[in-house]
Design an enzyme around this catalytic site. Sequence first.
Site, mmCIF file in Angstrom:
data_model
loop_
_atom_site.group_PDB
_atom_site.id
_atom_site.type_symbol
_atom_site.label_atom_id
_atom_site.label_comp_id
_atom_site.label_asym_id
_atom_site.label_seq_id
_atom_site.Cartn_x
_atom_site.Cartn_y
_atom_site.Cartn_z
ATOM 1 N N HIS A 47 -101.225 99.158 -25.245
ATOM 2 C CA HIS A 47 -101.839 98.795 -23.968
ATOM 3 C C HIS A 47 -103.103 99.612 -23.712
ATOM 4 O O HIS A 47 -103.057 100.831 -23.627
ATOM 5 C CB HIS A 47 -100.814 99.055 -22.856
ATOM 6 N N HIS A 87 -110.694 98.674 -17.357
ATOM 7 C CA HIS A 87 -109.619 98.039 -16.604
ATOM 8 C C HIS A 87 -109.949 97.831 -15.136
ATOM 9 O O HIS A 87 -109.825 96.734 -14.598
ATOM 10 C CB HIS A 87 -108.328 98.862 -16.710
#
Length: 289
Positions: free
Chosen positions: A40, A82
């Site tokens: 991730h 992100h």
Amino acid sequence: MHVRAVAVTTTALLGVALTAPLSHARADEAGDDGPTVVAHRGASGYAPENTLAAVDRAAELGIRWVENDVQRTRDGELVVLHDESLARTTDVEEVFPDRSPWKVKDFTAAEIARLDAGSWFGSEYAGARVPTLEQYVHRVEHNHQKLLLELKSPGLYPGIEQQTLKVLANEGWLDRRHVAGRLVVQSFDADSIRTVHDLKPAVKTGFLGTPAVSELPAYAEFADQINPSYGSLSMSYVSAVHAFTGPHGRPLEVLTWTVNDADTARRVAGYDVDGIITNKPDVVRYAVD
């Protein structure tokens, strides 16, 4: 997929690693019969997220799949980050103190390239930069890895789907070899994923979320994966998703996020998920092997 028992038995008998779509390419990422492990934002438990260092750390751990997030700068460059704001993972508040709230879309690529995206994580990563999408896919390719690419907040960036596909095409990521088993594009935005599918039907796509079972036939028209958070999962839901056939003629897959401990990894693996997205891929891989 879904000749799962046959595939596992054949692999065990012949000692041959399966190599095809994401859910089949498991021998080098988990056990032959276990879910694929996806790093991730790179191996973000061990290196600053979405940096090239995190990609490299995943490679050092032997993890083939990495996940990232793509946004767009004020002058139209695609970068890997992100948050909508640069504040959490860079030193933007120090470099540009008068530019609050420090949104990615309000900065040029050159301005973002000045920022330190590593020191917040640890001094050994001081000077790490926010990579462009081109830089990121170069590193993934160099490491012989595979990419689960998330379009982050696409509503903020009209046309980002076509632009992302153009970058991927320019970098050689839309050839048969990549689209067959090395690339998935996902988003929380169903319309965005439908757009990717319409623009490039060969590309595998994933929807981030947990749609009602009654809605799955509609999602199966444009998404190959349904990727929910682990807290929303049950064995019955995974089975329901697997019962539908996606746009490439294979049963829908389930990748779940973000699992960072062994007990949870074993639990969701028991639900027969196809992949586990994690900040700590070594922990999860060991748990599910």
